[in-house]
Design a protein around this motif. Sequence first.
Motif, PDB file in Angstrom:
ATOM      1  N   THR A 199     -43.592 -60.916  45.082  1.00  0.00           N
ATOM      2  CA  THR A 199     -42.135 -60.980  45.000  1.00  0.00           C
ATOM      3  C   THR A 199     -41.565 -59.637  44.560  1.00  0.00           C
ATOM      4  N   LEU A 200     -40.296 -59.454  44.846  1.00  0.00           N
ATOM      5  CA  LEU A 200     -39.631 -58.199  44.528  1.00  0.00           C
ATOM      6  C   LEU A 200     -39.582 -57.953  43.025  1.00  0.00           C
ATOM      7  N   VAL A 201     -39.190 -58.962  42.264  1.00  0.00           N
ATOM      8  CA  VAL A 201     -39.095 -58.804  40.804  1.00  0.00           C
ATOM      9  C   VAL A 201     -40.466 -58.519  40.210  1.00  0.00           C
ATOM     10  N   GLU A 202     -41.493 -59.171  40.753  1.00  0.00           N
ATOM     11  CA  GLU A 202     -42.860 -58.936  40.279  1.00  0.00           C
ATOM     12  C   GLU A 202     -43.266 -57.482  40.493  1.00  0.00           C
ATOM     13  N   ALA A 203     -43.014 -56.961  41.700  1.00  0.00           N
ATOM     14  CA  ALA A 203     -43.360 -55.572  42.012  1.00  0.00           C
ATOM     15  C   ALA A 203     -42.546 -54.603  41.161  1.00  0.00           C
ATOM     16  N   PHE A 204     -41.266 -54.894  40.998  1.00  0.00           N
ATOM     17  CA  PHE A 204     -40.363 -54.042  40.210  1.00  0.00           C
ATOM     18  C   PHE A 204     -40.808 -54.012  38.747  1.00  0.00           C
ATOM     19  N   GLN A 205     -41.073 -55.208  38.203  1.00  0.00           N
ATOM     20  CA  GLN A 205     -41.449 -55.303  36.794  1.00  0.00           C
ATOM     21  C   GLN A 205     -42.792 -54.642  36.520  1.00  0.00           C
ATOM     22  N   ASP A 206     -43.719 -54.793  37.455  1.00  0.00           N
ATOM     23  CA  ASP A 206     -45.028 -54.155  37.302  1.00  0.00           C
ATOM     24  C   ASP A 206     -44.877 -52.629  37.267  1.00  0.00           C
TER      25      ASP A 206
END
Length: 417
Positions: free
Chosen positions: A106-113
């Motif tokens: 997911t986008l938020v997952e990639a961003f947060q990572d």
Amino acid sequence: MQTYCLLLYAKKTKGNSEMSAIYLRITIDGKRKEISTGKTIKTTEWNSKAGKVFGNSSHAKSFNSFLESLRAKMFESYNYLLNNRKIITCECLKNRFLGIDERKVTLVEAFQDHNNQIKELIGRGFAHGTWERYETSLRHTQQFMMWKYNISDIDVKEINPAFISDYEFFLRTVRNCANNSAVKYIKNFQKIINICLDNEWIIKNPFATYKSKIVITDVRFLTENELEKIKNKVFSTDRLRTIRDIFLFCCFTGLAYSDVKKLANENISINANGEKWIKIKRTKTKVEASIPILPIANEILERYKANVKCVNDEKVLPVLSNQKMNEYLKEIATLCGLDFDISFHTARHTFATTVTLNNGVPLETVSKMLGHSNVQMTQHYAKIQDRKIGDDMNLLKKVLTKKSKIKEIKKTAVNYS
């Protein structure tokens, strides 16, 4: 058009070149993935051209039949992805072949990572402000998805050019971002998309046709009169007096907020002539800045030698957070009757323009003191005022007048002779 190739090949085992392990190599659009078959054979038994074992023995027939079943299974996996309009990458095909469920990113997952990695690297290549900016970008992205789609997250595979276009519209309207701010947030978002592309979580680049441009803006700086207003203003509170002193120190040294905040006694040296210099590696560019300390800047340093916060923090000035400093500077600008808000960065532009360039300091010298890696960066900071242009042209007039008089004298002398 997408290209697909499957190769069976033998790789000699470590420690025993007489034996080879058999691998499957998938190649899609020039990118490769290898899968071990778990089988080994004698190196001499492998037919590299045919991609199978030599001979017609029962062992060779059995082994080759096993390899054909792998080829068929891989072809079946490829057709499944193709017929179901799935994204076909080496990773996706490998997972389908091995029976591994496709990972949903997911986008938020990639961003947060990404942001978590930046946070871990603060002080080791990244500044705290960089992490804060990406955190702000993430919040804007989440707000956009809720505003546009009423969702809190999205599969990165679903991000398309329309998503980018709508996000930019959201930043410019709902968030009321100016052009440069909107472009910077989009650039931060693009970095996350590039990470997804590199990891093959996305195949088609949604930014392929996107175009944006930073508009060069004229940053305000203080004139000599405005600088004097702030310098001579009497403030009723120690808070504003301290902020004013730190701001003036930066006006006469050109230091950015991040650099003056970390400025310590070890950054101040005395040369052979007894003159004080600041030697500091800039936080942003990692370029060393060398700055002679002017009398007014030295007075401010002396004023805070015994300051409790300076002593406890082992710094030369009691610098607050950037947010607080800029908040109080707006208050100072109002009290001094300035017609625009000043920020910490105003001091850096004032040093480049009013204090140095317009007093005849060469651009190359200003660039060195600002810690810029090239003169082009300095040209954005240093603006030549009309007074300086007038002074330079008056010098030119004097030179031309002198030359004209010399010509007249020579002409007269020739006529008399």
